[in-house]
Design an enzyme around this catalytic site. Sequence first.
Site, PDB file in Angstrom:
ATOM      1  N   HIS A   1       1.186  -1.415   0.036  1.00  0.00           N
ATOM      2  CA  HIS A   1      -0.169   0.202  -0.092  1.00  0.00           C
ATOM      3  C   HIS A   1       0.733   1.088  -0.058  1.00  0.00           C
ATOM      4  O   HIS A   1       2.196   1.420   0.791  1.00  0.00           O
ATOM      5  CB  HIS A   1      -0.609  -0.093   1.131  1.00  0.00           C
ATOM      6  N   CYS A   2       0.573   1.723  -0.186  1.00  0.00           N
ATOM      7  CA  CYS A   2       0.648   3.401  -0.439  1.00  0.00           C
ATOM      8  C   CYS A   2      -0.400   4.541   0.553  1.00  0.00           C
ATOM      9  O   CYS A   2      -1.018   4.305   1.040  1.00  0.00           O
ATOM     10  CB  CYS A   2       1.440   4.427  -1.468  1.00  0.00           C
ATOM     11  N   ASN A   3      -0.039   5.439   0.789  1.00  0.00           N
ATOM     12  CA  ASN A   3      -1.591   6.492   1.371  1.00  0.00           C
ATOM     13  C   ASN A   3      -2.912   6.096   0.248  1.00  0.00           C
ATOM     14  O   ASN A   3      -3.649   5.785   0.957  1.00  0.00           O
ATOM     15  CB  ASN A   3      -0.884   8.141   0.922  1.00  0.00           C
TER      16      ASN A   3
END
Length: 238
Positions: free
Chosen positions: A122-124
């Site tokens: 995941h990222c933001n």
Amino acid sequence: MNSTMPAQLSEEQLKQVIQGPIDVEWRYEMRRECQEILPNLLLGPFVASKSLETLQALHVTHIVCIRDAKEAFSVKPRFPDQFQYLVLDVEDNEEQNLIRLFPEAKRFIDKAIENGGRVLVHCNGGISLSPAFVVMFVMQHYQISWEDALHLVQNRRYCISPNGGFLTQIKEYEAIYKANVAHASFPQALRPVARRKREMDDDDHEDVAEEDRDRKRPLVAAQSQERMDMDMDAMETS
């Protein structure tokens, strides 16, 4: 033990894998959830990593947290005692070099899945940054083109849209992984043999050159002696 190595798929099977599930109706709110891209590899936004109940329900064991360095105060591991984390601090802009960081992420994902784990990347927002990593992973996993890898991921998480700089690097990575595959497939045993053969050839050339020099020396000496004899004869008759 699960493995990240893909099974040998026929062309038709590969098309089906790229197409993905056709019975899933994408809803806008699904962008806040994570989706399974490959067996035991999930992709989503940071919010999907904040619910311990959700992560446990998905049987997640490892999390790759890719964040802009400026977001470190908020986008961070929430359950370090529950899951194994890999945190990559990057700059979420088109100038960020993802190819340099990708090998570390790939090793982490490979090891996790090989040991029976399930990985969330995941990222933001799960829109551009983390999807770029997953597209590169999928590309090398199935040894397919960057277009097919991008479509495979998009067909499972419809909202992804890597920025222009990331997309360029995804394209570049296709040539890189193919070169690595070609290098790995070259028989290792032939490499030292080829090197030894060159060394032997060099030695043979040196031996031949030395023999030529040895043969030439007496010839030159004989020719020089013959010229001296002729000069002496000329002087005596003059």
